[in-house]
Design a protein around this motif. Structure first.
Motif, PDB file in Angstrom:
ATOM      1  N   UNK A  74       0.830  -1.205   0.000  1.00 24.85           N
ATOM      2  CA  UNK A  74       0.000   0.000   0.000  1.00 24.85           C
ATOM      3  C   UNK A  74       0.866   1.257   0.000  1.00 24.85           C
ATOM      4  N   UNK A  75       1.983   1.219   0.714  1.00 25.10           N
ATOM      5  CA  UNK A  75       2.878   2.386   0.741  1.00 25.10           C
ATOM      6  C   UNK A  75       3.474   2.629  -0.644  1.00 25.10           C
ATOM      7  N   UNK A  76       3.917   1.543  -1.279  1.00 25.90           N
ATOM      8  CA  UNK A  76       4.531   1.686  -2.604  1.00 25.90           C
ATOM      9  C   UNK A  76       3.517   2.215  -3.611  1.00 25.90           C
ATOM     10  N   UNK A  77       2.303   1.698  -3.567  1.00 21.44           N
ATOM     11  CA  UNK A  77       1.283   2.150  -4.512  1.00 21.44           C
ATOM     12  C   UNK A  77       0.938   3.610  -4.243  1.00 21.44           C
ATOM     13  N   UNK A 102       2.927   5.889  -3.121  1.00 24.46           N
ATOM     14  CA  UNK A 102       4.006   6.698  -3.704  1.00 24.46           C
ATOM     15  C   UNK A 102       3.834   6.822  -5.213  1.00 24.46           C
ATOM     16  N   UNK A 103       3.430   5.737  -5.830  1.00 26.64           N
ATOM     17  CA  UNK A 103       3.203   5.743  -7.282  1.00 26.64           C
ATOM     18  C   UNK A 103       2.067   6.699  -7.636  1.00 26.64           C
ATOM     19  N   UNK A 104       0.979   6.644  -6.846  1.00 25.58           N
ATOM     20  CA  UNK A 104      -0.159   7.516  -7.108  1.00 25.58           C
ATOM     21  C   UNK A 104       0.238   8.977  -6.958  1.00 25.58           C
ATOM     22  N   UNK A 105       1.059   9.239  -5.949  1.00 24.03           N
ATOM     23  CA  UNK A 105       1.483  10.618  -5.730  1.00 24.03           C
ATOM     24  C   UNK A 105       2.217  11.171  -6.934  1.00 24.03           C
ATOM     25  N   UNK A 106       2.994  10.314  -7.585  1.00 26.82           N
ATOM     26  CA  UNK A 106       3.695  10.800  -8.777  1.00 26.82           C
ATOM     27  C   UNK A 106       2.742  10.860  -9.971  1.00 26.82           C
ATOM     28  N   UNK A 107       1.785   9.970 -10.029  1.00 27.06           N
ATOM     29  CA  UNK A 107       0.871   9.929 -11.180  1.00 27.06           C
ATOM     30  C   UNK A 107       0.032  11.200 -11.269  1.00 27.06           C
ATOM     31  N   UNK A 125      -4.414  11.281 -16.442  1.00 22.19           N
ATOM     32  CA  UNK A 125      -3.567  10.701 -15.405  1.00 22.19           C
ATOM     33  C   UNK A 125      -4.343  10.585 -14.107  1.00 22.19           C
ATOM     34  N   UNK A 126      -5.099  11.640 -13.802  1.00 27.84           N
ATOM     35  CA  UNK A 126      -5.832  11.631 -12.530  1.00 27.84           C
ATOM     36  C   UNK A 126      -6.898  10.537 -12.550  1.00 27.84           C
ATOM     37  N   UNK A 127      -7.541  10.451 -13.713  1.00 29.12           N
ATOM     38  CA  UNK A 127      -8.559   9.397 -13.817  1.00 29.12           C
ATOM     39  C   UNK A 127      -7.940   8.017 -13.632  1.00 29.12           C
ATOM     40  N   UNK A 128      -6.769   7.889 -14.247  1.00 27.50           N
ATOM     41  CA  UNK A 128      -6.082   6.591 -14.128  1.00 27.50           C
ATOM     42  C   UNK A 128      -5.673   6.330 -12.677  1.00 27.50           C
ATOM     43  N   UNK A 153      -6.619   3.205 -10.355  1.00 24.99           N
ATOM     44  CA  UNK A 153      -5.612   2.378  -9.677  1.00 24.99           C
ATOM     45  C   UNK A 153      -5.896   2.324  -8.187  1.00 24.99           C
ATOM     46  N   UNK A 154      -6.282   3.488  -7.640  1.00 26.07           N
ATOM     47  CA  UNK A 154      -6.537   3.578  -6.208  1.00 26.07           C
ATOM     48  C   UNK A 154      -7.724   2.700  -5.820  1.00 26.07           C
TER      49      UNK A 154
END
Ligand SMILES: *[C@@H]1O[C@H](CO)[C@@H](O)[C@H](O)[C@H]1NC(C)=O
Ligand SMILES: *[C@@H]1O[C@H](CO)[C@@H](O)[C@H](O)[C@H]1NC(C)=O
Ligand SMILES: *[C@@H]1O[C@H](CO)[C@@H](O)[C@H](O)[C@H]1NC(C)=O
Length: 418
Positions: free
Chosen positions: A320-323, A325-330, A388-391, A395-396
């Motif tokens: 969950x932490x890794x995802x 971080x990924x979302x934050x960049x997305x 990107x936000x929609x994606x 993902x979330x």
């Protein structure tokens, strides 16, 4: 020379025929009542070393009754100790008399070492503790030759424990009794026909509750020796751990920590609270594992499943932490989104998928609008792309569903319950 020695020598030389004739001082006489006479007569030419039968082909049947008083169980050492009064009764053909000859005495007490006693051995004994199959107590003998002894014995046996469902584990411990060297044709151990087990004044040990005791007589017939039997008495104790303490220390906190991870995934990525909560949860997993490592009995063969649960929950939290971080960049991406992403977003937005995707990162966020207005239209290009936000939303939501399912399965499989 010591005066006593002088006297002894004097006595030896001068009155030795007197001492030999009468061991006791004058005035003291051997008891001559019927009980003493009976005791003396019964033991006359009696040998406690041989089975008390007149014909060697006869069987001595020993009836056994356990009156359980207390038991203790060390699940780590796998030793199991039962304190009980073991009533044993058998027929001794050499200890019979006619009450009419002895003042109507029908029953007499004799010490167990004076008469033959059966040696009931515990087969799965804990060999590190010396346990003799001989016992010492006072027995009663009646005029028909029935001998009854009730020694107080603590038997320590080996009991293979299964810790998988710790702390709600139920253990089966079995004690096997029988004669070590006699065949069933020589000494036949059986149960009393009524009440082979008595639990009237039984007290539970500190950590365990006795649920049930069952008894069974194994006839002991083996293919090798059809004419001989090796019977065994089998007592099975079903014990349940008193789990309130371990449950409060281990089970409840592990559920709390799961709820923290699960609820933090629902929070927005933009405010760092989500990442903080997840990191707190991960840290909690580490502390918790170290903490319960001391409390939980660990055996290589069957690890308590609650330990596996915390381990897996830790992996989920890390994911969950890794995802996150990924979302934050997305959501900060401003590059044009690739074609497949746009089609995927469209597909989901039109289909029933839109009901499961929650709009966490609203592209038309009011605060963003204000920011954009303040900075003017110059910032328009660097505004994160809606795709990107929609994606990221997609993902979330996907991650939340997966984590939820994983936890659901983990809780079903790994959380022990009562
Ligand atoms: C424990 O004993 C009970 C009956 O007393 C039996 O039903 C159960 O299968 C036993 N469990 C194990 C693991 O031996
Ligand atoms: C021992 O006792 C059991 C019953 O308690 C009986 O079935 C068995 O035949 C006896 N064995 C011998 C050798 O007497
Ligand atoms: C068992 O007893 C039977 C009859 O007494 C005899 O024929 C047989 O040889 C014996 N078997 C063994 C293995 O001693």
């Amino acid at each position: 020379m010591h005066p006593g020695v002088t006297v002894s020598i004097w006595l030896f030389f001068f009155s030795w025929p007197v001492i030999n004739a009468e061991d006791c001082p004058p005035g003291r006489e051997e008891a001559r009542h019927e009980e003493a006479k009976l005791h003396k007569d019964l033991l006359c030419a009696y040998s406690y070393e041989y089975r008390p039968v007149t014909d060697h082909k006869k069987t001595v049947t020993v009836k056994v009754r356990f009156s359980i008083k207390y038991l203790s169980f060390d699940a780590l050492e796998e030793t199991f100790t039962v304190h009980s009064w073991v009533a044993m009764s058998w027929m001794d053909e050499f200890l019979r008399w006619d009450p009419a000859d002895y003042g109507d005495i029908k029953e007499i007490q004799m010490e167990s070492h004076e008469v033959w006693t059966p040696r009931m051995a515990l087969f799965n004994a804990d060999a590190t503790m010396y346990q003799s199959d001989l016992f010492y107590t006072t027995c009663t003998v009646d005029y028909r030759g029935t001998v009854t002894c009730v020694p107080h014995i603590a038997h320590s046996g080996i009991c293979r424990t299964s810790l998988t469902r710790w702390p709600y584990d139920v253990q089966n411990c079995t004690l096997y009794f029988g004669s070590w060297m006699h065949k069933g044709e020589q000494v036949n151990f059986t149960f009393y026909s009524n009440q082979p087990i008595v639990t009237n004044d039984f007290q539970n040990g500190p950590d365990w509750k006795l649920l049930k005791i069952t008894n069974e007589r194994l006839p002991g017939v083996y293919a090798c020796c059809p004419n001989d039997t090796y019977p065994m008495l089998k007592y099975t104790f079903v014990l349940k751990r008193e789990a309130a303490g371990p449950a409060a220390i281990v089970v409840v906190p592990s559920i709390v920590i799961v709820l923290i991870t699960l609820s933090s995934v629902l929070l927005g990525v933009k405010d760092n609270i989500r990442l903080m909560l997840l990191c707190f949860s991960l840290f909690g997993h580490f502390t918790f594992l170290t903490e319960i490592g001391y409390d939980i009995p660990k055996h290589g063969a069957d690890t308590p499943i609650i330990l596996l649960f915390v381990r897996d929950s830790m992996i989920v939290t890390l994911t969950a932490i890794l995802v996150t971080l990924l979302l934050m960049s997305l959501i900060k991406r401003s590059l044009p989104a690739p074609g497949w992403m746009i089609s995927l977003n469209r597909l989901l937005a039109s289909g029933p998928g839109k009901y499961v995707v929650f709009t966490e990162f609203d592209p038309n966020d009011s605060s963003k609008h204000k920011l954009a207005e303040e900075d003017g239209n110059a910032q328009e290009e660097t505004k994160p792309s809606t795709d990107w936000i929609q994606f990221a939303n997609l993902l979330n939501s996907f991650m939340f569903i997966v984590i939820f399912l994983v936890y659901f399965i983990l809780i079903c499989v790994y959380i022990p319950y009562d």
